[in-house]
Design a protein around this motif. Sequence first.
Motif, PDB file in Angstrom:
ATOM      1  N   GLU A   1      42.946  65.276 -99.078  1.00  0.00           N
ATOM      2  CA  GLU A   1      44.202  64.793 -98.506  1.00  0.00           C
ATOM      3  C   GLU A   1      45.244  64.729 -99.625  1.00  0.00           C
ATOM      4  O   GLU A   1      45.547  63.648-100.143  1.00  0.00           O
ATOM      5  CB  GLU A   1      44.000  63.443 -97.815  1.00  0.00           C
ATOM      6  N   PRO A   2      45.768  65.894-100.015  1.00  0.00           N
ATOM      7  CA  PRO A   2      46.706  65.919-101.145  1.00  0.00           C
ATOM      8  C   PRO A   2      48.018  65.212-100.818  1.00  0.00           C
ATOM      9  O   PRO A   2      48.526  65.308 -99.711  1.00  0.00           O
ATOM     10  CB  PRO A   2      46.939  67.417-101.370  1.00  0.00           C
ATOM     11  N   THR A   3      48.534  64.504-101.815  1.00  0.00           N
ATOM     12  CA  THR A   3      49.834  63.847-101.673  1.00  0.00           C
ATOM     13  C   THR A   3      50.852  64.480-102.619  1.00  0.00           C
ATOM     14  O   THR A   3      52.027  64.124-102.602  1.00  0.00           O
ATOM     15  CB  THR A   3      49.726  62.338-101.976  1.00  0.00           C
ATOM     16  N   ASP A   4      50.357  65.398-103.469  1.00  0.00           N
ATOM     17  CA  ASP A   4      51.224  66.137-104.392  1.00  0.00           C
ATOM     18  C   ASP A   4      50.506  67.453-104.728  1.00  0.00           C
ATOM     19  O   ASP A   4      49.502  67.781-104.107  1.00  0.00           O
ATOM     20  CB  ASP A   4      51.526  65.310-105.653  1.00  0.00           C
ATOM     21  N   THR A   5      51.004  68.164-105.717  1.00  0.00           N
ATOM     22  CA  THR A   5      50.443  69.485-106.033  1.00  0.00           C
ATOM     23  C   THR A   5      49.394  69.436-107.151  1.00  0.00           C
ATOM     24  O   THR A   5      48.935  70.478-107.605  1.00  0.00           O
ATOM     25  CB  THR A   5      51.571  70.453-106.454  1.00  0.00           C
ATOM     26  N   SER A   6      48.983  68.250-107.573  1.00  0.00           N
ATOM     27  CA  SER A   6      48.124  68.120-108.755  1.00  0.00           C
ATOM     28  C   SER A   6      46.746  68.781-108.610  1.00  0.00           C
ATOM     29  O   SER A   6      46.141  69.144-109.615  1.00  0.00           O
ATOM     30  CB  SER A   6      47.963  66.646-109.138  1.00  0.00           C
ATOM     31  N   LEU A   7      46.238  68.940-107.396  1.00  0.00           N
ATOM     32  CA  LEU A   7      44.920  69.554-107.202  1.00  0.00           C
ATOM     33  C   LEU A   7      45.007  71.037-106.845  1.00  0.00           C
ATOM     34  O   LEU A   7      43.975  71.668-106.601  1.00  0.00           O
ATOM     35  CB  LEU A   7      44.155  68.812-106.100  1.00  0.00           C
ATOM     36  N   PHE A   8      46.192  71.606-106.831  1.00  0.00           N
ATOM     37  CA  PHE A   8      46.346  72.984-106.363  1.00  0.00           C
ATOM     38  C   PHE A   8      45.552  73.990-107.191  1.00  0.00           C
ATOM     39  O   PHE A   8      44.997  74.943-106.638  1.00  0.00           O
ATOM     40  CB  PHE A   8      47.816  73.389-106.303  1.00  0.00           C
TER      41      PHE A   8
END
Length: 139
Positions: A114-121
């Motif tokens: 459940e990404p809330t930003d692009t940090s795991l892209f």
Amino acid sequence: MLETIPNKDTMVDLIGISLFDVWNKLCVIIDEKYDMECLWNNGGKAWEYEYKYRRGGKTLCALYARKNCVGFMIILGKDERVKFEVDRNNYTKIVQDIYDKTPTYHDGKWLMFEPTDTSLFNDFIALLNIKRKPNKKRT
């Protein structure tokens, strides 16, 4: 299959502008690397919408949307899990934890983020590469 594909306003109303930005950026990254069929569906009990990337009857991944939340799901089968486990130290602790906490079913591990930003892209792209090598030529 959905009768009406949600437009930008519908999506922004549902997930909010910042998550809509995350959703769009993730779609752009996937679209740049993969030539896939994209299907909108009802999101089932837990989600409002499902946006699935498929090719040749096989699903690469799916994005999900519900009130103030975006989901990114990738299913790793047996061989794909082996590839992940060999390389797991190259993934963030968040991805490793989700992998470890996700039950293994007969058809694989259904990893839901459940990404809330692009940090795991970067990790998402690495997971997609396990599933399927990018099939779009860079121009």
